[in-house]
Design an enzyme around this catalytic site. Structure first.
Site, PDB file in Angstrom:
ATOM      1  N   LYS A  22      53.913 -74.154   5.508  1.00 59.52           N
ATOM      2  CA  LYS A  22      53.872 -75.598   5.790  1.00 59.52           C
ATOM      3  C   LYS A  22      54.161 -76.404   4.534  1.00 59.52           C
ATOM      4  O   LYS A  22      54.937 -77.355   4.548  1.00 59.52           O
ATOM      5  CB  LYS A  22      52.477 -75.954   6.327  1.00 59.52           C
ATOM      6  CG  LYS A  22      52.126 -77.411   6.255  1.00 59.52           C
ATOM      7  CD  LYS A  22      50.713 -77.675   6.708  1.00 59.52           C
ATOM      8  CE  LYS A  22      49.680 -77.700   5.609  1.00 59.52           C
ATOM      9  NZ  LYS A  22      49.586 -78.943   4.830  1.00 59.52           N
ATOM     10  N   CYS A 116      41.570 -89.638   1.002  1.00 61.96           N
ATOM     11  CA  CYS A 116      41.580 -88.530   1.948  1.00 61.96           C
ATOM     12  C   CYS A 116      40.321 -87.735   1.713  1.00 61.96           C
ATOM     13  O   CYS A 116      39.667 -87.879   0.681  1.00 61.96           O
ATOM     14  CB  CYS A 116      42.857 -87.735   1.781  1.00 61.96           C
ATOM     15  SG  CYS A 116      42.687 -86.052   1.314  1.00 61.96           S
ATOM     16  N   ARG A 121      43.066 -88.764  -4.536  1.00 59.46           N
ATOM     17  CA  ARG A 121      44.464 -88.355  -4.548  1.00 59.46           C
ATOM     18  C   ARG A 121      45.446 -89.499  -4.803  1.00 59.46           C
ATOM     19  O   ARG A 121      46.228 -89.890  -3.926  1.00 59.46           O
ATOM     20  CB  ARG A 121      44.812 -87.638  -3.245  1.00 59.46           C
ATOM     21  CG  ARG A 121      43.956 -86.426  -3.027  1.00 59.46           C
ATOM     22  CD  ARG A 121      44.313 -85.687  -1.783  1.00 59.46           C
ATOM     23  NE  ARG A 121      45.382 -84.734  -1.972  1.00 59.46           N
ATOM     24  CZ  ARG A 121      45.765 -83.864  -1.058  1.00 59.46           C
ATOM     25  NH1 ARG A 121      45.192 -83.845   0.104  1.00 59.46           N
ATOM     26  NH2 ARG A 121      46.734 -83.022  -1.310  1.00 59.46           N
ATOM     27  N   ASP A 303      43.665 -74.465  -2.651  1.00 62.56           N
ATOM     28  CA  ASP A 303      43.747 -74.318  -1.194  1.00 62.56           C
ATOM     29  C   ASP A 303      43.112 -73.016  -0.688  1.00 62.56           C
ATOM     30  O   ASP A 303      43.059 -72.790   0.522  1.00 62.56           O
ATOM     31  CB  ASP A 303      45.218 -74.380  -0.735  1.00 62.56           C
ATOM     32  CG  ASP A 303      45.765 -75.798  -0.757  1.00 62.56           C
ATOM     33  OD1 ASP A 303      44.985 -76.737  -1.027  1.00 62.56           O
ATOM     34  OD2 ASP A 303      46.974 -75.972  -0.524  1.00 62.56           O
ATOM     35  N   ARG A 395      46.402 -78.560  11.834  1.00 58.16           N
ATOM     36  CA  ARG A 395      47.380 -79.156  10.904  1.00 58.16           C
ATOM     37  C   ARG A 395      48.112 -78.080  10.112  1.00 58.16           C
ATOM     38  O   ARG A 395      49.243 -78.281   9.690  1.00 58.16           O
ATOM     39  CB  ARG A 395      46.655 -80.060   9.890  1.00 58.16           C
ATOM     40  CG  ARG A 395      46.266 -81.408  10.423  1.00 58.16           C
ATOM     41  CD  ARG A 395      45.736 -82.270   9.294  1.00 58.16           C
ATOM     42  NE  ARG A 395      46.558 -82.098   8.109  1.00 58.16           N
ATOM     43  CZ  ARG A 395      46.111 -82.136   6.856  1.00 58.16           C
ATOM     44  NH1 ARG A 395      44.857 -82.367   6.613  1.00 58.16           N
ATOM     45  NH2 ARG A 395      46.931 -81.962   5.844  1.00 58.16           N
TER      46      ARG A 395
HETATM   47  C1  UD1 Z   1      49.842 -80.163  -2.844  1.00 56.38           C
HETATM   48  C2  UD1 Z   1      49.553 -79.411  -1.573  1.00 56.38           C
HETATM   49  C3  UD1 Z   1      48.051 -79.242  -1.389  1.00 56.38           C
HETATM   50  C4  UD1 Z   1      47.443 -78.579  -2.619  1.00 56.38           C
HETATM   51  C5  UD1 Z   1      47.834 -79.317  -3.891  1.00 56.38           C
HETATM   52  C6  UD1 Z   1      47.384 -78.618  -5.156  1.00 56.38           C
HETATM   53  C7  UD1 Z   1      51.403 -80.054  -0.139  1.00 56.38           C
HETATM   54  C8  UD1 Z   1      51.851 -80.795   1.072  1.00 56.38           C
HETATM   55  N1  UD1 Z   1      50.099 -80.172  -0.461  1.00 56.38           N
HETATM   56  O1  UD1 Z   1      49.250 -81.455  -2.711  1.00 56.38           O
HETATM   57  O2  UD1 Z   1      47.827 -78.445  -0.228  1.00 56.38           O
HETATM   58  O3  UD1 Z   1      46.032 -78.592  -2.505  1.00 56.38           O
HETATM   59  O4  UD1 Z   1      49.277 -79.440  -3.951  1.00 56.38           O
HETATM   60  O5  UD1 Z   1      47.901 -77.328  -5.219  1.00 56.38           O
HETATM   61  O6  UD1 Z   1      52.175 -79.366  -0.767  1.00 56.38           O
HETATM   62  N2  UD1 Z   1      47.253 -86.454  -8.845  1.00 56.38           N
HETATM   63  C9  UD1 Z   1      47.157 -87.647  -9.510  1.00 56.38           C
HETATM   64  N3  UD1 Z   1      48.229 -88.504  -9.463  1.00 56.38           N
HETATM   65  C10 UD1 Z   1      49.372 -88.208  -8.776  1.00 56.38           C
HETATM   66  C11 UD1 Z   1      49.465 -86.970  -8.113  1.00 56.38           C
HETATM   67  C12 UD1 Z   1      48.381 -86.111  -8.151  1.00 56.38           C
HETATM   68  O7  UD1 Z   1      46.145 -87.955 -10.132  1.00 56.38           O
HETATM   69  O8  UD1 Z   1      50.315 -89.016  -8.771  1.00 56.38           O
HETATM   70  C13 UD1 Z   1      46.094 -85.521  -8.854  1.00 56.38           C
HETATM   71  C14 UD1 Z   1      45.511 -85.335  -7.442  1.00 56.38           C
HETATM   72  O9  UD1 Z   1      44.615 -86.363  -7.139  1.00 56.38           O
HETATM   73  C15 UD1 Z   1      44.860 -83.982  -7.574  1.00 56.38           C
HETATM   74  C16 UD1 Z   1      45.799 -83.233  -8.509  1.00 56.38           C
HETATM   75  O10 UD1 Z   1      46.544 -84.236  -9.209  1.00 56.38           O
HETATM   76  O11 UD1 Z   1      43.595 -84.118  -8.159  1.00 56.38           O
HETATM   77  C17 UD1 Z   1      46.753 -82.269  -7.814  1.00 56.38           C
HETATM   78  O12 UD1 Z   1      47.548 -82.982  -6.923  1.00 56.38           O
HETATM   79  P1  UD1 Z   1      49.014 -82.538  -6.521  1.00 56.38           P
HETATM   80  O13 UD1 Z   1      49.411 -81.320  -7.275  1.00 56.38           O
HETATM   81  O14 UD1 Z   1      49.910 -83.739  -6.580  1.00 56.38           O
HETATM   82  O15 UD1 Z   1      48.798 -82.134  -5.006  1.00 56.38           O
HETATM   83  P2  UD1 Z   1      49.615 -82.615  -3.745  1.00 56.38           P
HETATM   84  O16 UD1 Z   1      51.076 -82.580  -4.031  1.00 56.38           O
HETATM   85  O17 UD1 Z   1      49.008 -83.848  -3.189  1.00 56.38           O
END
Ligand code: UD1
Length: 418
Positions: A22, A116, A121, A303, A395
């Site tokens: 996914k 969320c 996030r 995850d 999901r």
């Molecule tokens: C993706 C995965 C999710 C997984 C996560 C970490 C998908 C659809 N989802 O989520 O299942 O748990 O990677 O492996 O692929 N952060 C910031 N600012 C930002 C972006 C992120 O502070 O602009 C922080 C987030 O709040 C979090 C951390 O960075 O604490 C990791 O986030 P990120 O790697 O971006 O995860 P996602 O892409 O949301």
């Protein structure tokens, strides 16, 4: 609303094949917006998040046609650049359309994903780096309003290797005039998979699998066929299920290298794991406690944290789980405790004392991976566990109860009305 009724304790046996990932397909679907040529994607998993992303694409003007296990996308005539709150609120991954819409249409309006269940996030890393590449962004009435004349090829460094930000920035840069270098990018296999899909469409990307991605702009894309990698998180869920029920099963359809840290940790805790080209055979006769820190790839995936905590309840001794990626990802703890787990929380750390005899009880899903942890715990719990609010599970796990039933679990989905 559906519930799962699970009777334990269970032993599992046989072979299970995981679905396509996914988290690989969500950004790949967004990347379809980049091209006016047809894209053919194989074996899209039947999951709520995938359906939501397809609905979002249709709202933007993409025509979708399904033929057997191949789904064809035609994004030649985009009719909108706006991802509305109605869709975005149900799935944070909608933010993936920002980069592609900007690269293709030079403008995008995407609702802010908001908070969320597992933490706040934010998307600051996405936005500040898109701005560095030349986008003009305003935040107004809950929307990200962005425009760009032309993305400027540049060297940028992410303040944290965010998976989503790496993917958005890579997609944004595919048509710029020159080389964009993204340093400190995420190393997750799903990021590599998106890069490989973009390359299949005609993009020029080097450094795939390293922490410096180099994207050289091209003028146009071509027709592409692609199938995403197997779901390593689903695989980890079954592997943990086998280890905690002291069973022997074979899990196929994914690359064991994508789970190398998880596999090594489970071996340290007493599981036997045979690595195959496309999966593993796992067995266990008993488990001992160990400590885990979640970390970006290749570290232990956040995850898989909840599922691992379910396993820790079945390991002899005191295990410590330290969650370093998300600030609020322990919502499965009160639910596991309802089944009899001995878990103490201190900030981002959980101390799990095992081995505990779990007893069936009604429990409630709070987010996707927390739900998987409850299902695993229910497999070892004595008596019946009723798992409520399984729309979270739907999901991200395709046909979970069907796959578990085939492995010998006593699990049943019932509809209990709204
Ligand atoms: C993706 C995965 C999710 C997984 C996560 C970490 C998908 C659809 N989802 O989520 O299942 O748990 O990677 O492996 O692929 N952060 C910031 N600012 C930002 C972006 C992120 O502070 O602009 C922080 C987030 O709040 C979090 C951390 O960075 O604490 C990791 O986030 P990120 O790697 O971006 O995860 P996602 O892409 O949301």
């Amino acid at each position: 609303m559906d519930q799962l009724l699970i009777k334990g304790p269970t032993k599992l046996e046989g072979e299970v094949r995981v679905s396509r990932a996914k988290n690989a397909y969500l950004p790949i679907l967004a990347a379809v917006l980049l091209t006016d040529k047809p894209v053919h994607l194989k074996n899209l998993p039947a999951l709520r998040d995938i359906r939501t992303m397809m609905k979002l694409l249709e709202n933007l003007g993409v025509k979708i046609h399904r033929n057997g296990d191949v789904t064809t996308f035609d994004a030649s005539n985009l009719s909108s650049h706006e991802a509305t709150y109605e869709l975005v609120k149900t799935m944070r991954a909608s933010i993936f359309v920002l980069g592609p819409l900007l690269a293709r249409l030079k403008k995008a309006k995407v609702s802010l994903p908001g908070g969320c269940a597992i933490g706040t996030r934010p998307i600051d890393i996405h936005l500040t780096n898109l701005e560095k590449l030349g986008a003009k962004i305003t935040l107004e009435s809950g929307y990200v309003d962005a425009q760009v004349d032309k993305f400027v090829p540049k060297r940028i460094a992410l303040s944290f290797p965010s998976v989503g930000a790496t993917e958005n920035l890579m997609m944004a840069s595919v048509f710029s005039d020159g080389e964009t270098i993204i340093d400190n990018c995420a190393l997750e296999p799903e990021v590599d998979d998106l890069a490989n899909f973009l390359i299949a469409m005609g993009a020029k990307i080097e450094g795939v699998g390293t922490s410096s991605l180099r994207v050289t702009g091209v003028k146009e894309f071509k027709e592409a066929h692609y199938e995403a990698i197997g779901d390593r998180i689903e695989a980890a869920t079954f592997i943990i299920g086998a280890a905690m029920t002291k069973s022997k099963i074979s899990i196929r359809g994914f690359d064991p290298l994508h789970l190398r840290f998880v596999l090594t940790k489970l071996e340290e805790m007493g599981a036997q794991i045979e690595r195959l080209d496309d999966g593993v055979i796992v067995s266990a006769n008993g488990l001992i406690a160990s400590d885990v820190d979640t970390a970006p790839f290749p570290g232990f995936p956040t995850d898989v944290q909840a599922q691992m905590m379910a396993l820790m309840t079945q390991a002899e001794g005191s295990s410590v789980m330290n969650e370093t990626i998300f600030e609020n990802r322990f919502m499965h703890v009160p639910e596991l405790k309802r089944l009899g787990a001995d878990i103490k929380l201190k900030g981002h750390t959980a101390i799990v004392k095992g081995k505990t005899v779990l007893k069936g009880a009604p429990v409630m899903c709070t987010d996707l991976r927390a739900s998987a942890a409850l299902v695993l715990a229910a497999l070892v719990a004595e008596g019946e566990t009723v798992v409520d609010r399984i729309y979270h599970l739907d999901r991200g796990y395709e046909a979970l109860e069907t796959k578990l039933t085939a492995l010998g679990a006593n699990i049943r989905r019932v509809n209990v009305g709204s």
